[in-house]
Design a protein around this motif. Sequence first.
Motif, PDB file in Angstrom:
ATOM      1  N   SER A 176      -8.680   9.747  -4.386  1.00 40.62           N
ATOM      2  CA  SER A 176      -7.586   9.253  -5.229  1.00 40.62           C
ATOM      3  C   SER A 176      -6.339  10.113  -5.061  1.00 40.62           C
ATOM      4  O   SER A 176      -5.222   9.593  -4.913  1.00 40.62           O
ATOM      5  CB  SER A 176      -8.012   9.251  -6.702  1.00 40.62           C
ATOM      6  OG  SER A 176      -9.080   8.361  -6.915  1.00 40.62           O
TER       7      SER A 176
ATOM      8  N   VAL B  13      -5.958   4.890   6.025  1.00 41.30           N
ATOM      9  CA  VAL B  13      -4.516   4.959   6.299  1.00 41.30           C
ATOM     10  C   VAL B  13      -4.180   3.953   7.384  1.00 41.30           C
ATOM     11  O   VAL B  13      -4.930   3.795   8.357  1.00 41.30           O
ATOM     12  CB  VAL B  13      -4.126   6.384   6.744  1.00 41.30           C
ATOM     13  CG1 VAL B  13      -2.708   6.419   7.270  1.00 41.30           C
ATOM     14  CG2 VAL B  13      -4.281   7.357   5.583  1.00 41.30           C
TER      15      VAL B  13
ATOM     16  N   TYR C 156       0.785  -1.224   0.000  1.00 42.30           N
ATOM     17  CA  TYR C 156       0.000   0.000   0.000  1.00 42.30           C
ATOM     18  C   TYR C 156       0.824   1.284   0.000  1.00 42.30           C
ATOM     19  O   TYR C 156       0.305   2.364   0.309  1.00 42.30           O
ATOM     20  CB  TYR C 156      -0.977  -0.009   1.177  1.00 42.30           C
ATOM     21  CG  TYR C 156      -2.036  -1.070   1.037  1.00 42.30           C
ATOM     22  CD1 TYR C 156      -3.126  -0.887   0.178  1.00 42.30           C
ATOM     23  CD2 TYR C 156      -1.940  -2.270   1.733  1.00 42.30           C
ATOM     24  CE1 TYR C 156      -4.090  -1.865   0.034  1.00 42.30           C
ATOM     25  CE2 TYR C 156      -2.909  -3.257   1.595  1.00 42.30           C
ATOM     26  CZ  TYR C 156      -3.979  -3.048   0.746  1.00 42.30           C
ATOM     27  OH  TYR C 156      -4.941  -4.026   0.597  1.00 42.30           O
TER      28      TYR C 156
ATOM     29  N   ALA D  10      -1.668   3.686   2.332  1.00 38.85           N
ATOM     30  CA  ALA D  10      -3.011   4.243   2.140  1.00 38.85           C
ATOM     31  C   ALA D  10      -3.727   3.459   1.057  1.00 38.85           C
ATOM     32  O   ALA D  10      -3.105   2.957   0.125  1.00 38.85           O
ATOM     33  CB  ALA D  10      -2.918   5.722   1.762  1.00 38.85           C
ATOM     34  N   ARG D  11      -5.056   3.381   1.179  1.00 38.18           N
ATOM     35  CA  ARG D  11      -5.836   2.690   0.161  1.00 38.18           C
ATOM     36  C   ARG D  11      -7.131   3.464  -0.113  1.00 38.18           C
ATOM     37  O   ARG D  11      -7.707   4.098   0.776  1.00 38.18           O
ATOM     38  CB  ARG D  11      -6.155   1.257   0.577  1.00 38.18           C
ATOM     39  CG  ARG D  11      -6.982   1.091   1.840  1.00 38.18           C
ATOM     40  CD  ARG D  11      -7.036  -0.372   2.259  1.00 38.18           C
ATOM     41  NE  ARG D  11      -7.877  -0.589   3.433  1.00 38.18           N
ATOM     42  CZ  ARG D  11      -7.979  -1.743   4.081  1.00 38.18           C
ATOM     43  NH1 ARG D  11      -7.278  -2.784   3.669  1.00 38.18           N
ATOM     44  NH2 ARG D  11      -8.773  -1.878   5.130  1.00 38.18           N
ATOM     45  N   TYR D  12      -7.547   3.416  -1.357  1.00 40.70           N
ATOM     46  CA  TYR D  12      -8.772   4.065  -1.825  1.00 40.70           C
ATOM     47  C   TYR D  12      -9.957   3.141  -1.546  1.00 40.70           C
ATOM     48  O   TYR D  12      -9.906   1.951  -1.850  1.00 40.70           O
ATOM     49  CB  TYR D  12      -8.641   4.337  -3.320  1.00 40.70           C
ATOM     50  CG  TYR D  12      -9.886   4.839  -4.002  1.00 40.70           C
ATOM     51  CD1 TYR D  12     -10.131   6.208  -4.109  1.00 40.70           C
ATOM     52  CD2 TYR D  12     -10.797   3.950  -4.569  1.00 40.70           C
ATOM     53  CE1 TYR D  12     -11.264   6.669  -4.764  1.00 40.70           C
ATOM     54  CE2 TYR D  12     -11.932   4.404  -5.214  1.00 40.70           C
ATOM     55  CZ  TYR D  12     -12.164   5.765  -5.311  1.00 40.70           C
ATOM     56  OH  TYR D  12     -13.296   6.212  -5.962  1.00 40.70           O
TER      57      TYR D  12
ATOM     58  N   ARG E  74       0.870   7.790  -0.219  1.00 37.43           N
ATOM     59  CA  ARG E  74       1.769   6.701  -0.624  1.00 37.43           C
ATOM     60  C   ARG E  74       3.136   7.257  -1.033  1.00 37.43           C
ATOM     61  O   ARG E  74       4.174   6.661  -0.727  1.00 37.43           O
ATOM     62  CB  ARG E  74       1.162   5.918  -1.779  1.00 37.43           C
ATOM     63  CG  ARG E  74      -0.009   5.036  -1.370  1.00 37.43           C
ATOM     64  CD  ARG E  74      -0.412   4.111  -2.498  1.00 37.43           C
ATOM     65  NE  ARG E  74      -1.492   3.213  -2.121  1.00 37.43           N
ATOM     66  CZ  ARG E  74      -1.819   2.112  -2.772  1.00 37.43           C
ATOM     67  NH1 ARG E  74      -1.163   1.780  -3.872  1.00 37.43           N
ATOM     68  NH2 ARG E  74      -2.815   1.350  -2.364  1.00 37.43           N
TER      69      ARG E  74
ATOM     70  N   VAL F 147     -10.392   7.619   1.992  1.00 39.05           N
ATOM     71  CA  VAL F 147      -9.073   7.008   2.140  1.00 39.05           C
ATOM     72  C   VAL F 147      -9.023   6.263   3.470  1.00 39.05           C
ATOM     73  O   VAL F 147      -9.638   6.690   4.443  1.00 39.05           O
ATOM     74  CB  VAL F 147      -7.951   8.069   2.119  1.00 39.05           C
ATOM     75  CG1 VAL F 147      -6.571   7.407   2.109  1.00 39.05           C
ATOM     76  CG2 VAL F 147      -8.103   9.007   0.940  1.00 39.05           C
TER      77      VAL F 147
ATOM     78  N   THR G  69      -4.728   9.579  -1.625  1.00 40.06           N
ATOM     79  CA  THR G  69      -4.070   8.269  -1.576  1.00 40.06           C
ATOM     80  C   THR G  69      -2.713   8.319  -2.262  1.00 40.06           C
ATOM     81  O   THR G  69      -1.714   7.795  -1.737  1.00 40.06           O
ATOM     82  CB  THR G  69      -4.955   7.199  -2.244  1.00 40.06           C
ATOM     83  OG1 THR G  69      -6.207   7.119  -1.557  1.00 40.06           O
ATOM     84  CG2 THR G  69      -4.278   5.837  -2.208  1.00 40.06           C
TER      85      THR G  69
END
Length: 223
Positions: free
Chosen positions: A126, A170, A52, A139-141, A133, A168, A129
Motif C-alpha cells: 500500500s 507498475v 492508476y 501503480a496498483r495494489y 502514484r 505492487v 503504491t
Amino acid sequence: MAMNFSEEEKNTYKEKLLETFKEQANQNENIQFNKEYLEKESKYREFVYDVYTKLPNSTLKKVREEYEDIGNRTDYNVYDKINLAEEIVNNETSYTLFPGKLPSGKDFVEYFLFENKKGYCSHYASAATVLLRMWGVPARYVEGYVVKNHENLEDKIYVKDSNAHAWVEVYIDEIGWKVVDVTPGYDDDSYTSDNESTNNINNQEEVRNNEEQQENNIQEETK
C-alpha cells in the motif's frame, strides 16, 4: 548461352524462393502486429495514467510533505522511482505479522510510515503504491498467493493461507504491468521457482511461525 538446370536444381531453387517469400511475409506480419499493438497500447496507456496515478486529495498530507519532492526529480526515470519507493518503505519500517490495530481516524499508510513503523505485506504494498502514484508512476495494489517450487508436484499445487501475499504492479510504457515487490524477504524473483526465491519465502514463513508462537505465548500469559 542458355543454361540448363536439372529437375533437382529447379526444385531446390523453388524451395529457397518459397522460404524467402515466407520470411518476407512473416516480417510484414510482425511489422503490422507491432504497429497494431503500439496503437492499442497507446490508447490503453492513456486510461492507465488517468486511473492508476490518482490519490485522494483529503488525506496523505504527511506523505506529500515528506516524499513528494524527492521522487519528482527531473533526472529520475520510472526505475529510479521504484528503487526509491522500496528504499523508503524498507528503511523506515520493520516487518511483523502483528502490527496492532489501526487507531480510529488514522490513515493506513501514514500510520505505517510515520507512527507505528511496522507491518506486513499489505502495509508495504500500500505504501509503495501511494509513493509511486504520487510521483506519476501508474501503480496498483494486488493481492494473491505466492507458491513455492512446485516442479515435483506434477498436477497438484498446494496453496495454504500462509501463501497469501500482497504486492505492487507498475505499468511500464509499451510493455505492460510489471510485478514490484517491496516486502522484506521478497523480491520480483519470488514469483519464479528458483532456489533463492524458495529460500525467501521459507524465511518469511519462519518469521510467521515465530511471531505466531510469540502471540500464542502472550495470550497464554494473560489468561
